[in-house]
Design a protein around this motif. Structure first.
Motif, PDB file in Angstrom:
ATOM      1  N   LEU A  78       0.832  -1.208   0.000  1.00 22.74           N
ATOM      2  CA  LEU A  78       0.000   0.000   0.000  1.00 22.74           C
ATOM      3  C   LEU A  78       0.864   1.255   0.000  1.00 22.74           C
ATOM      4  N   ILE A  79       1.865   1.279   0.872  1.00 25.68           N
ATOM      5  CA  ILE A  79       2.754   2.450   0.933  1.00 25.68           C
ATOM      6  C   ILE A  79       3.545   2.595  -0.363  1.00 25.68           C
ATOM      7  N   TYR A  80       3.946   1.459  -0.936  1.00 25.25           N
ATOM      8  CA  TYR A  80       4.691   1.473  -2.199  1.00 25.25           C
ATOM      9  C   TYR A  80       3.863   2.117  -3.313  1.00 25.25           C
ATOM     10  N   GLY A  81       2.577   1.768  -3.357  1.00 26.23           N
ATOM     11  CA  GLY A  81       1.723   2.354  -4.380  1.00 26.23           C
ATOM     12  C   GLY A  81       1.455   3.832  -4.160  1.00 26.23           C
ATOM     13  N   LEU A  82       1.174   4.214  -2.925  1.00 24.22           N
ATOM     14  CA  LEU A  82       0.862   5.616  -2.637  1.00 24.22           C
ATOM     15  C   LEU A  82       2.091   6.515  -2.805  1.00 24.22           C
ATOM     16  N   SER A  83       3.270   6.011  -2.453  1.00 25.15           N
ATOM     17  CA  SER A  83       4.482   6.834  -2.562  1.00 25.15           C
ATOM     18  C   SER A  83       4.803   7.182  -4.009  1.00 25.15           C
ATOM     19  N   GLY A  84       4.337   6.352  -4.956  1.00 17.44           N
ATOM     20  CA  GLY A  84       4.586   6.650  -6.360  1.00 17.44           C
ATOM     21  C   GLY A  84       3.897   7.908  -6.839  1.00 17.44           C
ATOM     22  N   MET A  85       2.885   8.357  -6.098  1.00 21.09           N
ATOM     23  CA  MET A  85       2.184   9.580  -6.472  1.00 21.09           C
ATOM     24  C   MET A  85       3.082  10.817  -6.376  1.00 21.09           C
ATOM     25  N   LEU A  86       4.169  10.697  -5.638  1.00 25.49           N
ATOM     26  CA  LEU A  86       5.091  11.837  -5.544  1.00 25.49           C
ATOM     27  C   LEU A  86       5.699  12.172  -6.901  1.00 25.49           C
ATOM     28  N   ASP A  87       5.835  11.166  -7.774  1.00 21.40           N
ATOM     29  CA  ASP A  87       6.357  11.433  -9.117  1.00 21.40           C
ATOM     30  C   ASP A  87       5.434  12.349  -9.901  1.00 21.40           C
ATOM     31  N   LEU A  88       4.130  12.271  -9.625  1.00 19.58           N
ATOM     32  CA  LEU A  88       3.195  13.168 -10.307  1.00 19.58           C
ATOM     33  C   LEU A  88       3.452  14.623  -9.927  1.00 19.58           C
ATOM     34  N   ILE A  89       3.754  14.845  -8.648  1.00 30.44           N
ATOM     35  CA  ILE A  89       4.084  16.200  -8.203  1.00 30.44           C
ATOM     36  C   ILE A  89       5.337  16.690  -8.903  1.00 30.44           C
ATOM     37  N   LEU A  90       6.291  15.782  -9.104  1.00 31.31           N
ATOM     38  CA  LEU A  90       7.559  16.156  -9.721  1.00 31.31           C
ATOM     39  C   LEU A  90       7.385  16.535 -11.184  1.00 31.31           C
ATOM     40  N   GLU A 106      13.116   9.328  -4.704  1.00 31.38           N
ATOM     41  CA  GLU A 106      13.875   8.098  -4.949  1.00 31.38           C
ATOM     42  C   GLU A 106      14.163   7.351  -3.651  1.00 31.38           C
ATOM     43  N   SER A 107      14.435   8.078  -2.571  1.00 31.50           N
ATOM     44  CA  SER A 107      14.721   7.434  -1.286  1.00 31.50           C
ATOM     45  C   SER A 107      13.501   6.675  -0.760  1.00 31.50           C
ATOM     46  N   ILE A 108      12.342   7.326  -0.822  1.00 33.10           N
ATOM     47  CA  ILE A 108      11.110   6.679  -0.354  1.00 33.10           C
ATOM     48  C   ILE A 108      10.790   5.467  -1.218  1.00 33.10           C
ATOM     49  N   ALA A 109      10.984   5.595  -2.529  1.00 35.23           N
ATOM     50  CA  ALA A 109      10.692   4.485  -3.446  1.00 35.23           C
ATOM     51  C   ALA A 109      11.575   3.284  -3.145  1.00 35.23           C
ATOM     52  N   LYS A 110      12.863   3.535  -2.905  1.00 27.93           N
ATOM     53  CA  LYS A 110      13.780   2.413  -2.652  1.00 27.93           C
ATOM     54  C   LYS A 110      13.544   1.800  -1.275  1.00 27.93           C
ATOM     55  N   MET A 111      13.202   2.622  -0.302  1.00 27.27           N
ATOM     56  CA  MET A 111      12.945   2.079   1.034  1.00 27.27           C
ATOM     57  C   MET A 111      11.700   1.197   1.028  1.00 27.27           C
ATOM     58  N   THR A 112      10.624   1.690   0.427  1.00 28.95           N
ATOM     59  CA  THR A 112       9.388   0.904   0.397  1.00 28.95           C
ATOM     60  C   THR A 112       9.553  -0.341  -0.469  1.00 28.95           C
ATOM     61  N   ASN A 113      10.310  -0.240  -1.540  1.00 37.38           N
ATOM     62  CA  ASN A 113      10.555  -1.409  -2.389  1.00 37.38           C
ATOM     63  C   ASN A 113      11.348  -2.471  -1.639  1.00 37.38           C
ATOM     64  N   ARG A 114      12.336  -2.039  -0.850  1.00 36.02           N
ATOM     65  CA  ARG A 114      13.128  -2.984  -0.055  1.00 36.02           C
ATOM     66  C   ARG A 114      12.279  -3.622   1.035  1.00 36.02           C
ATOM     67  N   LEU A 115      11.433  -2.841   1.680  1.00 39.49           N
ATOM     68  CA  LEU A 115      10.540  -3.390   2.705  1.00 39.49           C
ATOM     69  C   LEU A 115       9.556  -4.392   2.106  1.00 39.49           C
ATOM     70  N   LYS A 116       9.160  -4.175   0.861  1.00 38.68           N
ATOM     71  CA  LYS A 116       8.257  -5.112   0.189  1.00 38.68           C
ATOM     72  C   LYS A 116       8.996  -6.365  -0.259  1.00 38.68           C
ATOM     73  N   TRP A 117      10.261  -6.207  -0.610  1.00 41.43           N
ATOM     74  CA  TRP A 117      11.037  -7.301  -1.192  1.00 41.43           C
ATOM     75  C   TRP A 117      11.544  -8.281  -0.136  1.00 41.43           C
ATOM     76  N   MET A 118      11.958  -7.780   1.015  1.00 42.64           N
ATOM     77  CA  MET A 118      12.613  -8.642   2.000  1.00 42.64           C
ATOM     78  C   MET A 118      11.706  -9.726   2.577  1.00 42.64           C
ATOM     79  N   PRO A 119      10.466  -9.430   2.976  1.00 43.80           N
ATOM     80  CA  PRO A 119       9.621 -10.531   3.445  1.00 43.80           C
ATOM     81  C   PRO A 119       9.354 -11.572   2.371  1.00 43.80           C
ATOM     82  N   MET A 120       9.336 -11.165   1.097  1.00 39.10           N
ATOM     83  CA  MET A 120       9.158 -12.135   0.029  1.00 39.10           C
ATOM     84  C   MET A 120      10.378 -13.037  -0.105  1.00 39.10           C
TER      85      MET A 120
END
Length: 496
Positions: free
Chosen positions: A336-348, A368-382
């Motif tokens: 959920l956080i991974y999807g919502l954080s992508g909206m920041l690119d729209l602001i950019l 980029e920092s938020i995207a990589k952090m949320t992506n890593r948090l999503k990836w590690m439990p998998m």
């Protein structure tokens, strides 16, 4: 009053000592952690992880990523959608990881199952990078072949370390999350350093010069093949190789047919495939002099470097705060956080950040920092979940199969993103519809939330595999099973 004044200096000195001791304890925590892992799983395992994940994939991967972006843009002069497709092609060796895993499990050379494959992987990488760095007018097809060969070298080295991680996760389940944290920590630190120097090297040496530097990580992979301890097998019977392949294939098929296994595999694929990759389009926009921020090569490297701290923070956050949560609950919030954080690119891309007085450089670092952090948090439990799904006896092959499923998902996301960029007519100089590509990507990122029923409610300490799948019938020469560090992963853990 005099007694209080006499006691104050003592109390202040004690507070200073405690603060110094606190700083020293924080410094010693990672050292003690590395020491613990070295004791529990032998120093050679930790060494192999640091070299393959930290130096080869982390530092070398960061250099290669930035170098390849500028190589495709400035040397080969391809469109963003084409660069996205070519990026997927070079990742194909990671999709066939089960083949590399199966070879390392059942086909030894000169009595060794690990060393030859590390050496082979390193030599492939060295030759591929030398070809790219020394040939000035290399045809696009040959350049793709060289990049794919270098990717194959990384995949072969990676699958061997992954096999060790999978086996140790089964033999010591309480350390499964620690091992994934070691991999993530090594990868994050290596990426941080690699991205930091990538822009500087691209500026002074050019993309081809960066490829020349990539021979160093590949050479270190060769050294892993010579230095890692592995008992030599005697009286190796090659006549059994065919039967071993068949047995391993049957064991993998039996395991995959279990609902406890194919459900999480399907979720992992769809969660990755639906997260469309449009990073090549964003990179072209970053460096565009008209519609974009027009970042220099050094700026791009520094942005990726600082943002990689987000991935490191994600690994630390998972290790110390989130690793004990159930897989399904953790994946819900991270997706959920991974999807919502992508909206920041729209602001950019709409340049609203400038209206709020936030410079492009600063805002891109945050995004980029938020995207990589949320992506890593999503990836590690998998990753931890994947290690739990591996049956004993074919850990290396099956973990490689699971990772190849993930890589097929990444390939689908890359080609899907390239298709979207092409359909929206986003080119090297035209970015009018890039906001729509970002919106489509973000909506699809949230879609996997409705598929979480495929993931078990178990946590890292739970056993997920059915009892009948825990032990494979594949067993090859079980005489040398006293050490589980980097010996053949087709040996049964119970046979130590």
């Amino acid at each position: 009053m005099e007694e209080e004044n006499q006691e104050d200096p003592c109390s202040e000195s004690m507070e200073e000592d405690e603060s110094k001791r606190g700083v020293w304890d924080c410094f010693c925590i990672p050292i003690n952690w590395f020491s613990m892992l070295s004791r529990e799983m032998h120093w050679s395992f930790v060494f192999g992880v640091v070299v393959v994940y930290g130096i080869s994939q982390g530092l070398g991967g960061a250099l290669a990523e930035v170098g390849t972006k500028y190589y495709m843009k400035d040397v080969q002069k391809v469109q963003p959608s084409e660069a996205q497709i070519y990026k997927g092609i070079t990742s194909i060796p990671w999709i066939v990881k089960p083949l590399w895993g199966l070879l390392t499990d059942v086909l030894p050379f000169f009595g060794y199952r690990r060393r030859p494959y590390f050496i082979f992987a390193g030599f492939i990488g060295v030759i591929a990078m030398l070809l790219l760095s020394l040939h000035e007018n290399l045809h696009l097809v040959l350049a793709l072949l060289a990049l794919t060969a270098g990717s194959a070298g990384g995949a072969i080295a990676d699958v061997t370390i992954d096999a060790c991680v999978a086996q140790n996760s089964i033999s010591q389940p309480s350390l499964a999350a620690d091992m994934q944290s070691l991999c993530a920590f090594s990868l994050s630190v290596g990426s941080l350093i690699g991205y930091f120097i990538s822009g500087i090297f691209v500026h002074f040496l050019g993309p081809m010069g960066v490829f020349g530097l990539m021979t160093i990580p590949a050479g270190l992979v060769i050294s892993v093949g010579f230095l890692l301890y592995e008992p030599r097998m005697h009286n190796t019977s090659y006549t059994q190789v065919k039967q071993n392949f068949i047995d391993a294939g049957k064991a993998m098929w039996t395991t995959l047919r279990s609902e406890d296994v194919w459900g999480p595999c399907l979720y992992m694929y769809l969660s990755l495939a639906l997260s469309l990759d449009i990073r090549e389009g964003m990179f072209y926009w970053y460096t565009d002099s008209k519609g974009g921020p027009s970042f220099s090569q050094e700026s791009v490297g520094f942005i990726f470097s600082i943002s990689s701290v987000g991935a490191l923070l994600g690994a630390i956050l998972y290790q110390y705060a989130l690793k004990d949560y159930a897989f399904r609950n953790l994946l819900f919030w991270t997706q959920l956080i991974y999807g919502l954080s992508g909206m920041l690119d729209l602001i950019l891309v709409s340049r609203l950040n400038l209206k709020f007085g936030i410079p492009d450089y600063f805002f891109v670092v945050i995004v980029e920092s938020i995207a990589k952090m949320t992506n890593r948090l999503k990836w590690m439990p998998m990753l931890v979940l994947s290690s739990k799904l591996c049956p004993s006896g074919i850990e290396g092959t099956f973990f490689a199969l699971l990772m190849s499923i993930d890589n097929v998902g990444l390939l689908s996301a890359s080609w899907g993103g390239g298709f979207v960029l092409h359909m929206l007519r986003i080119t090297r100089t035209k970015f009018d519809n890039i906001w729509l590509a970002i919106l489509i990507r973000n909506i699809l990122r949230i879609a996997p939330l409705w598929l979480l029923f495929l993931v078990p409610r178990a946590d890292r300490s739970s056993s997920i595999l059915p009892c009948k799948s825990m032990n494979s019938e594949v067993a090859i020469d079980p005489s040398d099973t006293k050490n589980v560090e980097l010996v053949s992963l087709v040996h049964s853990v119970d046979g130590k």
